[in-house]
Design an enzyme around this catalytic site. Structure first.
Site, PDB file in Angstrom:
ATOM      1  N   ASP A   1       4.048  -1.294  11.886  1.00 21.98           N
ATOM      2  CA  ASP A   1       3.990  -2.612  12.527  1.00 21.98           C
ATOM      3  C   ASP A   1       5.234  -3.478  12.306  1.00 21.98           C
ATOM      4  O   ASP A   1       5.164  -4.692  12.392  1.00 21.98           O
ATOM      5  CB  ASP A   1       2.719  -3.357  12.080  1.00 21.98           C
ATOM      6  CG  ASP A   1       2.635  -3.535  10.571  1.00 21.98           C
ATOM      7  OD1 ASP A   1       3.551  -3.080   9.856  1.00 21.98           O
ATOM      8  OD2 ASP A   1       1.658  -4.141  10.098  1.00 21.98           O
TER       9      ASP A   1
ATOM     10  N   GLY B   1       0.836  -1.209   0.000  1.00 19.90           N
ATOM     11  CA  GLY B   1       0.000   0.000   0.000  1.00 19.90           C
ATOM     12  C   GLY B   1       0.861   1.245   0.000  1.00 19.90           C
ATOM     13  O   GLY B   1       1.953   1.242   0.573  1.00 19.90           O
TER      14      GLY B   1
ATOM     15  N   ARG C   1      -1.143  -6.400  -4.337  1.00 23.42           N
ATOM     16  CA  ARG C   1      -1.622  -7.694  -4.816  1.00 23.42           C
ATOM     17  C   ARG C   1      -0.490  -8.387  -5.548  1.00 23.42           C
ATOM     18  O   ARG C   1       0.342  -7.739  -6.161  1.00 23.42           O
ATOM     19  CB  ARG C   1      -2.767  -7.487  -5.807  1.00 23.42           C
ATOM     20  CG  ARG C   1      -4.054  -7.195  -5.111  1.00 23.42           C
ATOM     21  CD  ARG C   1      -4.937  -6.311  -5.947  1.00 23.42           C
ATOM     22  NE  ARG C   1      -5.679  -5.423  -5.070  1.00 23.42           N
ATOM     23  CZ  ARG C   1      -6.800  -5.761  -4.460  1.00 23.42           C
ATOM     24  NH1 ARG C   1      -7.313  -6.936  -4.644  1.00 23.42           N
ATOM     25  NH2 ARG C   1      -7.403  -4.933  -3.650  1.00 23.42           N
TER      26      ARG C   1
END
Ligand code: F6P
Length: 362
Positions: free
Chosen positions: A144, A14, A77
């Site tokens: 993260d 992303g 993807r």
């Protein structure tokens, strides 16, 4: 050590504010070493189809430092190691990583800079194992990745979420409403926690602390009983009730990640039902990924980009740059992807929040 003449750069996963700052830093510091840079479009997909790889010129990077998005395009993807290929009417999974290795050589690249989150860095590690000299740069608004104190993109996302909470205060107050805001972050509560505390939320629900709706509703009622007459609730997209599940929006597409959407709405409906207070919910969504990077993200992105090129110049491949204040360091790619960085329950931000009377749903 092989003399470096030409490197490739790609952005995967992303998008996140600061990607262009990293690309610019990579390109400029490579140019200043007299290296050529090939921009690979749309992440690793661009190495499966080399018509997507083009030389970057100084013109391409002029004025991009403060621009959101990525001039190289990206995708979250497709994984070359488990690529979905259409064979007749069927979709089958194939390992196409050898094509990447072949194309890397065809493009006469001496090294590759892969800018991405855990997914892209996992692919980078796989390619390193196949002999590609690669270095990684940690990107994600979710913050993260355990191996770095911070990822770039996160600071801008938190600022955007905080700004949204500031704006929601006035409308919540005017209508005496409960406003529930769902923010991104996947399985980590960093965006919710820090924007919630900075933005004056009354309730913050994060994946690390499963919530009890009775506790949440008790806080809402308390706000009205004490005549504050509005309530701001921040919910991380990965939050879940005690004994319950995350809300995953299944996609028909070949996304390799879970799409987490809907917990904010669920919480809002329950608050409305249980307290009788007029409640509205909104999903902040991809707004958090857009816009100009903050000063922090531009600066750390620039430092990451130059440090990645420095690693290549020193022949230190298979590593990811990371922030180890006060400096930029690096870790092996294996370490970079080995651990998720979630909010520690003993975080002083949680403690401060509790001391301010914020409800964490427990
Ligand atoms: O990892 C970044 C992120 O924005 C997450 O916070 C979110 O869960 C996901 O990506 C959304 O992905 P997509 O762009 O496929 O909607």
């Amino acid at each position: 050590m092989k003399k470096i003449k030409r490197i490739g750069v790609l952005t995967g996963g992303g998008d996140a504010p600061g990607l262009n700052a990293v690309i610019r830093a990579v390109v400029k510091s490579a140019f200043n070493r007299n290296w050529e840079v090939i921009g690979i479009r749309e992440g690793f997909e661009g190495l499966l189809n080399i018509s997507k790889a083009k030389k970057i010129t100084t013109k391409d990077i002029t004025g991009i430092l403060n621009m959101g998005g990525t001039i190289l395009g990206t995708t979250n993807r497709g994984n070359p190691f488990q690529h979905q290929v259409k064979v007749g009417n069927k979709v089958v999974v194939r390992d196409l990583s050898n094509i990447i290795v072949r194309n890397f050589r065809k493009l006469k690249l001496d090294a590759l800079v892969a800018i991405g989150g855990d997914g892209s860095l996992g692919i980078a590690k796989g390619l390193k194992d196949k002999g590609i000299p690669i270095v990684g740069v940690p990107k994600t608004i979710d913050n993260d990745l355990k191996a770095t104190v911070i990822t770039f993109g996160y600071d801008t996302a938190v600022s955007t979420a905080t700004d949204a909470l500031d704006k929601l205060h006035s409308t919540a107050q005017s209508h005496k409403r409960v406003m529930v805001v769902e923010v991104m972050g996947r399985y980590a509560g960093w965006i919710a926690l820090n924007s919630g505390v900075a933005g004056g939320a009354d309730v913050i629900l994060i994946p690390e602390i499963p919530f009890n709706l009775d506790k949440v509703c008790a806080k809402v009622k308390e706000r009205y009983q004490t005549k504050r007459n509005f309530c701001i609730v921040v919910v991380a997209e990965g939050a879940k009730p005690v004994g319950g599940q995350r809300i995953v929006k299944a996609t028909a597409s070949a996304s390799r990640v879970e799409l987490l959407v809907g917990i904010g709405n669920m919480v809002a409906e329950e608050i409305s039902k249980r307290t009788g207070k007029e409640t509205r919910s909104m999903v902040l969504g991809h707004l958090q990924r857009g816009g100009n990077p903050t000063t922090f993200d531009r600066l750390v992105g620039t430092r990451f980009g130059t440090a990645a090129v420095r690693l290549i110049a020193e022949g230190k491949f298979g590593r990811m740059v990371c922030l180890r204040p006060p400096n930029i360091g690096s870790v092996p790619l294996e370490e970079a992807i080995s651990q998720l960085n979630t909010v520690p329950l003993h975080s002083d931000v949680i403690q401060s929040g509790r001391e301010l009377g914020i409800c964490f749903g427990d």
